[in-house]
Design a protein around this motif. Sequence first.
Motif, PDB file in Angstrom:
ATOM      1  N   UNK A   1       9.437   4.996  22.195  1.00  0.00           N
ATOM      2  CA  UNK A   1       9.013   4.732  20.818  1.00  0.00           C
ATOM      3  C   UNK A   1       9.809   3.561  20.242  1.00  0.00           C
ATOM      4  N   UNK A   2       9.132   2.635  19.556  1.00  0.00           N
ATOM      5  CA  UNK A   2       9.803   1.438  19.050  1.00  0.00           C
ATOM      6  C   UNK A   2      10.636   1.734  17.813  1.00  0.00           C
ATOM      7  N   UNK A   3      11.579   0.854  17.548  1.00  0.00           N
ATOM      8  CA  UNK A   3      12.452   1.008  16.396  1.00  0.00           C
ATOM      9  C   UNK A   3      11.723   0.744  15.083  1.00  0.00           C
ATOM     10  N   UNK A   4      10.826  -0.242  15.080  1.00  0.00           N
ATOM     11  CA  UNK A   4      10.191  -0.692  13.840  1.00  0.00           C
ATOM     12  C   UNK A   4       8.768  -0.149  13.759  1.00  0.00           C
ATOM     13  N   UNK A   5       8.561   0.804  12.837  1.00  0.00           N
ATOM     14  CA  UNK A   5       7.273   1.481  12.795  1.00  0.00           C
ATOM     15  C   UNK A   5       7.024   2.081  11.414  1.00  0.00           C
ATOM     16  N   UNK A   6       5.773   2.453  11.202  1.00  0.00           N
ATOM     17  CA  UNK A   6       5.414   3.311  10.082  1.00  0.00           C
ATOM     18  C   UNK A   6       4.541   4.439  10.627  1.00  0.00           C
ATOM     19  N   UNK A   7       4.464   5.535   9.901  1.00  0.00           N
ATOM     20  CA  UNK A   7       3.574   6.638  10.243  1.00  0.00           C
ATOM     21  C   UNK A   7       2.547   6.782   9.133  1.00  0.00           C
ATOM     22  N   UNK A   8       1.263   6.777   9.514  1.00  0.00           N
ATOM     23  CA  UNK A   8       0.171   7.037   8.585  1.00  0.00           C
ATOM     24  C   UNK A   8      -0.288   8.473   8.805  1.00  0.00           C
ATOM     25  N   UNK A   9      -0.363   9.252   7.728  1.00  0.00           N
ATOM     26  CA  UNK A   9      -0.736  10.653   7.854  1.00  0.00           C
ATOM     27  C   UNK A   9      -2.032  10.929   7.100  1.00  0.00           C
ATOM     28  N   UNK A  10      -2.932  11.658   7.756  1.00  0.00           N
ATOM     29  CA  UNK A  10      -4.210  11.992   7.143  1.00  0.00           C
ATOM     30  C   UNK A  10      -4.051  13.141   6.149  1.00  0.00           C
ATOM     31  N   UNK A  11      -4.729  12.996   5.029  1.00  0.00           N
ATOM     32  CA  UNK A  11      -4.758  14.028   3.995  1.00  0.00           C
ATOM     33  C   UNK A  11      -6.216  14.421   3.768  1.00  0.00           C
ATOM     34  N   UNK A  12      -6.491  15.701   3.609  1.00  0.00           N
ATOM     35  CA  UNK A  12      -7.847  16.149   3.339  1.00  0.00           C
ATOM     36  C   UNK A  12      -8.704  16.158   4.588  1.00  0.00           C
TER      37      UNK A  12
ATOM     38  N   UNK B   1       0.777  -1.229   0.000  1.00  0.00           N
ATOM     39  CA  UNK B   1       0.000   0.000   0.000  1.00  0.00           C
ATOM     40  C   UNK B   1       0.816   1.292   0.000  1.00  0.00           C
ATOM     41  N   UNK B   2       2.151   1.217  -0.012  1.00  0.00           N
ATOM     42  CA  UNK B   2       2.929   2.446  -0.045  1.00  0.00           C
ATOM     43  C   UNK B   2       2.650   3.192  -1.351  1.00  0.00           C
ATOM     44  N   UNK B   3       2.413   4.488  -1.251  1.00  0.00           N
ATOM     45  CA  UNK B   3       2.109   5.299  -2.410  1.00  0.00           C
ATOM     46  C   UNK B   3       0.637   5.327  -2.790  1.00  0.00           C
ATOM     47  N   UNK B   4      -0.199   4.565  -2.066  1.00  0.00           N
ATOM     48  CA  UNK B   4      -1.623   4.541  -2.354  1.00  0.00           C
ATOM     49  C   UNK B   4      -2.397   5.350  -1.322  1.00  0.00           C
ATOM     50  N   UNK B   5      -3.613   5.695  -1.662  1.00  0.00           N
ATOM     51  CA  UNK B   5      -4.512   6.364  -0.723  1.00  0.00           C
ATOM     52  C   UNK B   5      -5.206   5.319   0.141  1.00  0.00           C
ATOM     53  N   UNK B   6      -5.088   5.467   1.448  1.00  0.00           N
ATOM     54  CA  UNK B   6      -5.742   4.580   2.399  1.00  0.00           C
ATOM     55  C   UNK B   6      -6.910   5.348   2.993  1.00  0.00           C
TER      56      UNK B   6
ATOM     57  N   UNK C   1     -10.071  10.805  12.343  1.00  0.00           N
ATOM     58  CA  UNK C   1      -9.945  12.057  13.087  1.00  0.00           C
ATOM     59  C   UNK C   1      -8.491  12.437  13.391  1.00  0.00           C
ATOM     60  N   UNK C   2      -7.648  11.449  13.655  1.00  0.00           N
ATOM     61  CA  UNK C   2      -6.263  11.763  14.032  1.00  0.00           C
ATOM     62  C   UNK C   2      -5.480  12.274  12.832  1.00  0.00           C
ATOM     63  N   UNK C   3      -4.651  13.331  13.015  1.00  0.00           N
ATOM     64  CA  UNK C   3      -3.843  13.823  11.897  1.00  0.00           C
ATOM     65  C   UNK C   3      -2.797  12.816  11.444  1.00  0.00           C
TER      66      UNK C   3
ATOM     67  N   UNK D   1     -13.002  15.580   6.231  1.00  0.00           N
ATOM     68  CA  UNK D   1     -14.349  15.049   6.063  1.00  0.00           C
ATOM     69  C   UNK D   1     -14.388  13.765   5.271  1.00  0.00           C
ATOM     70  N   UNK D   2     -15.437  13.659   4.447  1.00  0.00           N
ATOM     71  CA  UNK D   2     -15.647  12.437   3.662  1.00  0.00           C
ATOM     72  C   UNK D   2     -14.566  12.218   2.624  1.00  0.00           C
ATOM     73  N   UNK D   3     -13.816  13.272   2.292  1.00  0.00           N
ATOM     74  CA  UNK D   3     -12.768  13.155   1.280  1.00  0.00           C
ATOM     75  C   UNK D   3     -11.403  12.808   1.878  1.00  0.00           C
ATOM     76  N   UNK D   4     -11.348  12.613   3.181  1.00  0.00           N
ATOM     77  CA  UNK D   4     -10.050  12.369   3.820  1.00  0.00           C
ATOM     78  C   UNK D   4      -9.531  10.968   3.511  1.00  0.00           C
ATOM     79  N   UNK D   5      -8.230  10.837   3.499  1.00  0.00           N
ATOM     80  CA  UNK D   5      -7.574   9.543   3.327  1.00  0.00           C
ATOM     81  C   UNK D   5      -6.220   9.626   4.011  1.00  0.00           C
ATOM     82  N   UNK D   6      -5.566   8.483   4.148  1.00  0.00           N
ATOM     83  CA  UNK D   6      -4.245   8.427   4.769  1.00  0.00           C
ATOM     84  C   UNK D   6      -3.219   7.949   3.756  1.00  0.00           C
ATOM     85  N   UNK D   7      -1.990   8.318   3.981  1.00  0.00           N
ATOM     86  CA  UNK D   7      -0.879   7.792   3.208  1.00  0.00           C
ATOM     87  C   UNK D   7       0.201   7.314   4.162  1.00  0.00           C
ATOM     88  N   UNK D   8       1.030   6.393   3.685  1.00  0.00           N
ATOM     89  CA  UNK D   8       2.169   5.940   4.483  1.00  0.00           C
ATOM     90  C   UNK D   8       3.239   7.021   4.372  1.00  0.00           C
TER      91      UNK D   8
END
Length: 221
Positions: free
Chosen positions: A195-206, A20-25, A156-158, A208-215
């Motif tokens: 904070x653990x060594x092995x992680x990813x960060x998901x960030x919200x974009x947009x 899913x890297x590079x895709x809209x979640x 809701x979370x950024x 309301x109903x148009x919001x999505x996350x990216x890696x």
Amino acid sequence: MDRSALTASIGRLQEFVDRFEGQRLFSTSANVVTYTASLYNVIGSTSDPKIPGYPSWNYLLQQFGIGVGSNDHCYVDPQTPDHSHPAFQVGGHMTPNQDGTVPTTGICYLMPLCKWHNGKGNNHVAFAHSLTQILELHGYMTSEPAATFMARRSGQAPAALVFAADEGLLFQTLSPEEMERVERKSVAEAPGASAPDNHIVLRRQGTGAESFYTIERVQLA
């Protein structure tokens, strides 16, 4: 430290990144609904972690009062003991589609199952269930870990941190202030010193109903 369990958790997170890297979640939700018709196993969904840590699909069901108390058993009828039935061992992803498919980011359902009914041998088999309160999942992606779904739930979370631990994949939402520290410095300073060594960060974009996350960030051994 259970190194093999940690390695397995890192592997599941890497698989998620690879897919899913590079895709809209898209943001997700889970709602209790009444569903009376027969359901089928979703084909290709990830089984519960071998170590039942937080968060798991079982945990998500129990958060909504499903699979607890007198309903703490596999929902498939009849309740006659057979194989691992009627134990509640996994949160089973279900679909009304006999072919077991769910469109990416579409709707599926979650209900308590035993491992036998959740197994491949029962794919394409219609499951009748007299217990009708189940979870409707929006935005689910086939084979997605519970942690990444729950990290985005409600949208809701950024941002959210998803990380590998001995007990499985865990997550922590990040406040706007913590996200700023992620952008300015390092993710290790955002949630605290542990904070653990092995992680990813998901960030919200947009919004309301148009919001999505990216890696947004990947740090995996």
